[in-house]
Enzyme design. Structure first.
Site, short mmCIF file in Angstrom:
data_model
loop_
_atom_site.label_atom_id
_atom_site.label_comp_id
_atom_site.label_asym_id
_atom_site.label_seq_id
_atom_site.Cartn_x
_atom_site.Cartn_y
_atom_site.Cartn_z
N GLY A 1 43.01 14.61 27.68
CA GLY A 1 44.11 15.53 27.39
C GLY A 1 44.95 15.65 28.65
O GLY A 1 44.99 14.74 29.46
N PHE B 1 50.21 8.02 40.89
CA PHE B 1 48.93 7.84 40.19
C PHE B 1 47.93 8.94 40.53
O PHE B 1 46.75 8.82 40.21
CB PHE B 1 48.33 6.48 40.56
N PHE C 1 35.37 5.94 33.38
CA PHE C 1 36.14 6.19 32.15
C PHE C 1 35.41 5.70 30.90
O PHE C 1 36.01 5.46 29.87
CB PHE C 1 37.54 5.57 32.23
N LYS D 1 50.78 12.24 26.30
CA LYS D 1 52.23 12.06 26.10
C LYS D 1 52.70 10.70 26.62
O LYS D 1 53.64 10.11 26.08
CB LYS D 1 53.03 13.21 26.71
N CYS E 1 49.51 14.22 31.10
CA CYS E 1 49.92 12.82 31.31
C CYS E 1 49.46 11.89 30.19
O CYS E 1 50.28 11.39 29.43
CB CYS E 1 49.40 12.33 32.66
P1 NAD Z 1 55.18 20.16 36.15
O1 NAD Z 1 55.66 20.69 34.85
O2 NAD Z 1 53.99 20.76 36.80
O3 NAD Z 1 56.37 20.23 37.22
C1 NAD Z 1 57.69 19.92 36.93
C2 NAD Z 1 58.58 20.79 37.82
O4 NAD Z 1 59.94 20.36 37.70
C3 NAD Z 1 58.56 22.26 37.42
O5 NAD Z 1 58.25 23.06 38.53
C4 NAD Z 1 60.00 22.52 36.93
O6 NAD Z 1 60.44 23.84 37.18
C5 NAD Z 1 60.76 21.51 37.75
N1 NAD Z 1 62.10 21.19 37.24
C6 NAD Z 1 62.50 21.01 35.95
N2 NAD Z 1 63.81 20.70 35.91
C7 NAD Z 1 64.24 20.65 37.19
C8 NAD Z 1 65.49 20.36 37.79
N3 NAD Z 1 66.54 20.02 37.07
N4 NAD Z 1 65.58 20.41 39.14
C9 NAD Z 1 64.51 20.73 39.90
N5 NAD Z 1 63.29 21.02 39.38
C10 NAD Z 1 63.16 20.97 38.04
O7 NAD Z 1 54.96 18.60 35.91
P2 NAD Z 1 54.00 17.60 36.74
O8 NAD Z 1 52.64 17.62 36.18
O9 NAD Z 1 54.20 17.83 38.19
O10 NAD Z 1 54.62 16.19 36.32
C11 NAD Z 1 55.88 15.76 36.81
C12 NAD Z 1 56.04 14.29 36.50
O11 NAD Z 1 55.05 13.55 37.20
C13 NAD Z 1 55.84 13.93 35.03
O12 NAD Z 1 56.69 12.87 34.70
C14 NAD Z 1 54.39 13.47 34.98
O13 NAD Z 1 54.14 12.60 33.89
C15 NAD Z 1 54.27 12.76 36.31
N6 NAD Z 1 52.92 12.70 36.85
C16 NAD Z 1 52.15 13.82 36.89
C17 NAD Z 1 50.86 13.75 37.41
C18 NAD Z 1 49.97 14.96 37.40
O14 NAD Z 1 48.78 14.80 37.72
N7 NAD Z 1 50.43 16.15 37.08
C19 NAD Z 1 50.37 12.53 37.90
C20 NAD Z 1 51.22 11.42 37.89
C21 NAD Z 1 52.48 11.51 37.36
#
Ligand code: NAD
Length: 478
Positions: free
Chosen positions: A270, A162, A262, A276, A273
């Site tokens: 946007g 979260f 909020f 999508k 998260c």
């Molecule tokens: P991101 O795109 O910043 O990071 C994803 C990473 O995964 C990238 O570095 C990519 O190179 C790597 N990757 C892709 N395929 C891979 C593989 N097969 N093996 C190893 N690494 C691989 O994405 P993010 O923002 O960190 O989000 C990741 C997940 O967490 C998503 O599902 C998102 O919805 C969730 N999430 C994100 C946040 C946020 O604030 N960014 C908060 C909560 C949940």
């Protein structure tokens, strides 16, 4: 359940070192665990290994250096090494929207679980942290049992995340709550051990089965998106009636049943998260035969997107009805302040729409210029606030960075060609701007002409019941 016996600290791998994974890996090492961060992106791994965070997140660079100095944090692209190293493997890879549908793209999740499971030959725990459609974890559990030399000894759990970008370190080290979806007492005990430092500080832990853990995340994001779109829907009503959504939001927020978080009107949500996640949730609910239950999320999405086109309308009105050749200073590109993330960023979307109508758009964001340029190379970019507003016909505040909130309207006035400002985030003091001769427009607020003349005639600037923007804390989104 039996009390959990003491067990030694598990070694942790974090697969996917993006915004979520890098933060998780770094914070787990800071909390005292031996951690191996793994990614398929060699450049990202080389940067992290060299002590450099590949994105902007306040406080994370310091934590990375602190963790590397302890010797407890390393990075690799080698899955053999990861499989041999880890007792608990957190999977944090991306789940973006699929190219031709509202569904979540799960190919990175499948690849990560496959790469790991096919190499792990002893009892271990795989923990998904990525946001996934309900039912994914159960399917992956069957898949890893078949793939792994360890068979059913390789267990799977889900631990939705979260954290909010901009507050990621604080949220990881001091979360509001932890949620773990598990299929056995052993998996629960392992996760209790991993989160022991957080549980010791009183963090509530909710233990569920796999599906509820998956659902908590998308339900939370759906609620937050709905709250934002609710007040923005009210802004649309205000625009048709002459009511003021800032005053409305303030009055609603003082109702303790509603609260102000909020509930800030503006350009909407946007990022990587919320947009999508609500689309993927709706898509999955339809697959499950309960699409009707979350059909409102389509409206939430539409209201949010309409704020972007409505912003362009107001900027066009400020420019006199035609954007062709108009110089617009677009202040902000990131989806929210304190982040360089431009995924589905409302600010960049508005800049792009202005450009498509023929405006000469100059974007400035304190941290996101590089990512924005990569996404939209056709726009012009300035290296400073002053550079962006120089000779501007209209200034458009699109992301509420402190630098923009605190800008002196008098100093800006000396740089622009015309004193016209669009406040896309209700972040500025309307009276201050109009008092200094600026034409000020904001979503959901009635148009008030500049009061500069009135001020010079009777010696005072009228102060209608304006509400100055709330703190960025109130406005923050996930
Ligand atoms: P991101 O795109 O910043 O990071 C994803 C990473 O995964 C990238 O570095 C990519 O190179 C790597 N990757 C892709 N395929 C891979 C593989 N097969 N093996 C190893 N690494 C691989 O994405 P993010 O923002 O960190 O989000 C990741 C997940 O967490 C998503 O599902 C998102 O919805 C969730 N999430 C994100 C946040 C946020 O604030 N960014 C908060 C909560 C949940």
């Amino acid at each position: 359940m039996e009390p959990i016996p003491y067990s030694p600290a598990p070694k942790i791998t974090v697969i996917g070192t993006g915004y979520l994974g890098a933060t998780h890996a770094i914070c787990m090492a800071v909390l005292g665990f031996d951690v191996l961060g793994v990614d398929v992106d060699e450049r990202k791994i080389a940067q992290l290994d060299a002590g450099e965070v590949p994105f902007f997140e306040p406080g994370l660079s310091e934590k990375l250096r602190e963790a590397i100095a302890t010797g407890r944090l390393r990075f690799t692209t080698d899955f053999d090494q990861a499989a041999a190293f880890g007792d608990v493997h957190f999977v944090c890879v991306g789940t973006p929207q699929a190219a031709n549908s509202a569904a979540a793209e799960l190919k990175y999740v499948h690849a990560a679980f496959t790469s790991l499971a096919s190499r792990i030959d002893r009892k271990a725990l795989l923990v998904g942290k990525s946001t996934v459609p309900i039912g994914t974890a159960a399917r992956l559990a069957r898949m890893v049992h078949e793939l792994s030399p360890a068979g059913v000894d390789l267990e799977l759990a889900w631990n939705p995340e979260f954290l909010r970008e901009g507050y990621a370190v604080e949220d990881t080290l001091h979360p509001d709550r932890l949620v773990v979806g598990v299929a056995s007492e052993w998996a629960e005990a392992r996760l209790r051990r991993v989160f022991e430092p957080l549980l010791a500080q009183g963090t509530p832990l909710i233990v569920t089965e796999l599906a509820t853990a998956e659902l908590v995340k998308v339900a939370a994001n759906s609620f937050l998106a709905t709250k934002i779109s609710f007040i923005n829907a009210m802004a649309e009503v205000c625009e048709a009636t002459g009511a003021d959504v800032s005053l409305l939001a303030r009055a609603l927020s003082l109702d303790s049943r509603i609260g102000g978080r909020f509930l800030k009107p503006g350009l909407g949500f946007g990022g990587g998260c919320l947009p999508k996640d609500i689309r993927a949730f709706k898509h999955r609910a339809e697959e499950l035969g309960v699409g009707q239950a979350v059909r409102f999320l389509s409206e939430v999405d539409s209201i949010n997107n309409r704020r972007r086109t409505r912003s362009v309308d107001l900027i066009r009105e400020l420019a006199g009805g035609d954007l062709a050749g108009v110089k617009v200073a677009a202040l902000g590109a990131a989806f929210k302040p304190n982040s360089d993330d431009v995924r589905d960023a409302p600010a960049l979307d508005v800049a792009r729409l202005l450009y498509l109508e023929g405006a000469a758009v100059t974007v400035y964001d304190p941290e996101a210029n590089r990512n924005a340029h990569r996404a939209y190379p056709d726009l012009d970019y300035a290296g400073s606030l002053a550079g962006a507003v120089q000779d501007a016909d209209v200034v458009a505040l699109l992301t509420e960075w402190d630098e923009f909130r605190r800008a002196e309207p008098q100093q800006l006035a000396a740089l622009v060609a015309h004193r016209r400002i669009f406040d896309g985030r209700h972040a500025l003091d309307q009276d201050l701007y109009t008092g200094l001769g600026w034409e000020y427009r904001a979503l959901g607020r009635p148009y008030q002409p500049s009061t500069a003349r009135a001020a010079t005639q009777d010696g005072r600037v009228p102060r209608p019941g304006a509400v100055v923007g709330e703190t960025p804390q109130d406005a923050r989104t996930t």
